[in-house]
Enzyme design. Structure first.
Site, PDB file in Angstrom:
ATOM      1  N   TYR A 101       0.861  -1.184   0.000  1.00  0.00           N
ATOM      2  CA  TYR A 101       0.000   0.000   0.000  1.00  0.00           C
ATOM      3  C   TYR A 101       0.899   1.237   0.000  1.00  0.00           C
ATOM      4  O   TYR A 101       1.817   1.326   0.820  1.00  0.00           O
ATOM      5  CB  TYR A 101      -0.889   0.027   1.253  1.00  0.00           C
ATOM      6  CG  TYR A 101      -1.700   1.296   1.365  1.00  0.00           C
ATOM      7  CD1 TYR A 101      -3.001   1.349   0.887  1.00  0.00           C
ATOM      8  CD2 TYR A 101      -1.147   2.452   1.915  1.00  0.00           C
ATOM      9  CE1 TYR A 101      -3.736   2.524   0.945  1.00  0.00           C
ATOM     10  CE2 TYR A 101      -1.878   3.633   1.972  1.00  0.00           C
ATOM     11  CZ  TYR A 101      -3.161   3.661   1.492  1.00  0.00           C
ATOM     12  OH  TYR A 101      -3.884   4.820   1.545  1.00  0.00           O
ATOM     13  N   GLU A 185      -3.151   7.399  -4.385  1.00  0.00           N
ATOM     14  CA  GLU A 185      -3.082   6.159  -3.618  1.00  0.00           C
ATOM     15  C   GLU A 185      -2.970   4.982  -4.573  1.00  0.00           C
ATOM     16  O   GLU A 185      -3.673   4.957  -5.588  1.00  0.00           O
ATOM     17  CB  GLU A 185      -4.355   6.018  -2.767  1.00  0.00           C
ATOM     18  CG  GLU A 185      -4.391   4.771  -1.915  1.00  0.00           C
ATOM     19  CD  GLU A 185      -5.771   4.526  -1.326  1.00  0.00           C
ATOM     20  OE1 GLU A 185      -5.989   4.889  -0.159  1.00  0.00           O
ATOM     21  OE2 GLU A 185      -6.636   3.990  -2.044  1.00  0.00           O
TER      22      GLU A 185
END
Ligand code: GDP
Ligand code: MN
Length: 376
Positions: A101, A185
């Protein structure tokens, strides 16, 4: 404005971040052709501006072009957290070794940015962050210095990411700066079984204040809710979509915020709110009402105005003129108080529109709007 995944990956690609081959369509027939071009087996992904598509059944593998057509047919039109799927992206599947992530997000309190990264990316990232916060690294980024290779190494090391991700971290920062984003993201950023680093998903939130220089994104890139916000912004109005049923118009941020609370206290939920600010002219009122009434979730509208510099009779004139140009289809509850309130109320009484009611207190007005919205 949020971008769709396929738009985010377009930006990633332009900045040298590797993404799987993919194409977008709104037609199951075309999905079959795309799958054939991509080698048969594909991942079919709902394009909606919300996360958690995987868990909602909006990300599915298809073994061959016929299955891709069928899967696209299933996913198109699906509702994911209130977003209707209008297009799907078909992507070449990759064999994942590990999922990471990574994101950069504006940290308003700190006056800078925050890099958030974890070696345990994927669909369970929220659970990981909640149960084992140590598994998620949070590194402040000074916007003036940005993410250099040294900074990227620091982030990768803190999160336990492999050294090959350093280059992606630098490029992702370039995306944020060049594209005027408030958030970028990638979840998951993956290492494939062959050791390649690829962005498998992308979320980008653009800074609306920079819209004037980010002209590539137009009306076609929006979901219906975005289009309404953009229309309001073009008219100089502050409109925010929420998920309830009472439309709210007020003057001044403080009053509008309290109105939201009072409506919630009456057992209804605001559908949206619009701050008409200081100068509530007839034009602004008409524009405001037309924006609020274009939201299909609105079941009643509450106008709560405290007259100060803008006198209540001017607001009432505005509402009356708005009623001539906008066809009122939902009940409208108006509370006028402050400067010239009595004259304002008289103006509305005289117009005597069957769908317009007046209340003298904020509580009374909110109760009535809430009842109208939740009845039946
Ligand atoms: P989200 O649920 O909205 O975040 O959608 P994602 O694009 O992140 O997809 C959900 C999950 O599907 C990812 O976390 C991956 O685990 C998985 N996934 C997506 N694409 C691929 C792929 O090409 N190969 C494999 N093995 N898994 C994939
Ligand atoms: Mn994802």
């Amino acid at each position: 404005m949020d971008l769709f995944e396929h738009q985010a990956r377009e930006l990633f690609e332009e900045h040298g971040i590797v993404v799987p081959r993919a194409e977008v369509t709104d037609s199951p027939k075309q999905a079959r052709g795309i799958a054939r071009r991509l080698g048969g087996r594909v991942v079919v992904k709902a394009q909606v501006k919300t996360g958690g598509r995987g868990k909602a059944g909006g990300v599915k593998f298809a073994a061959d072009p016929a299955a891709a057509e069928l899967t696209a047919r299933q996913i198109l039109g699906m509702d994911i957290k209130g977003h209707t799927v209008g297009t799907v992206m078909l992507a070449q599947p990759v064999d994942i070794d590990s999922e990471f992530y990574v994101s950069y997000v504006l940290d308003r309190a700190a006056g800078g940015f925050l890099a958030i990264a974890s070696a345990e990316g994927g669909m369970e990232i929220e659970e990981v962050a909640a149960s084992r916060p140590d598994a998620v690294a949070r590194i402040p980024v000074d916007p003036a210095e940005g993410v250099t290779s040294a900074k990227a190494s620091e982030i990768a090391e803190a999160a336990g990411l492999p050294p090959q991700t350093v280059d992606v971290l630098v490029r992702l920062w370039e995306v944020l700066v060049r594209e005027d984003a408030l958030l970028v993201e990638v979840n998951p950023l993956v290492r494939t079984t062959r050791g390649q680093i690829l962005a498998l998903d992308g979320k980008v939130t653009l800074d609306d204040n920079a819209r004037f220089r980010q002209t590539r994104w137009g009306a076609g890139d929006m979901e219906p809710g975005d289009a309404l916000e953009a229309a309001a912004a073009r008219k100089g109005l502050n409109y925010v979509k929420l998920d309830g049923e009472v439309g709210i118009i007020g003057n001044g941020a403080g009053l509008v915020m309290s109105t939201l609370d009072v409506v919630a206290g009456c057992g209804a939920r605001p559908a949206n709110f619009l701050d008409i600010g200081g100068g509530a002219s007839a034009r602004i009122m008409a524009d405001g009402l037309s924006v609020i009434l274009s939201d299909p979730d609105v079941r009643s509208v509450l106008v709560n105005v405290f007259g100060g510099i803008t006198a209540c009779d001017a607001v009432a004139d505005g509402i009356v003129q708005a009623l001539d140009s906008v066809r009122l289809t939902k009940p409208l509850v108006v509370r006028l108080d402050g400067n010239n309130a009595t004259r304002g109320r008289a103006v509305l009484d005289e117009r005597a529109h069957p769908l317009v009611q007046q209340a003298t207190t904020m509580d009374g007005a909110a109760r009535r709007a809430a009842r109208l919205a939740t009845a039946g």
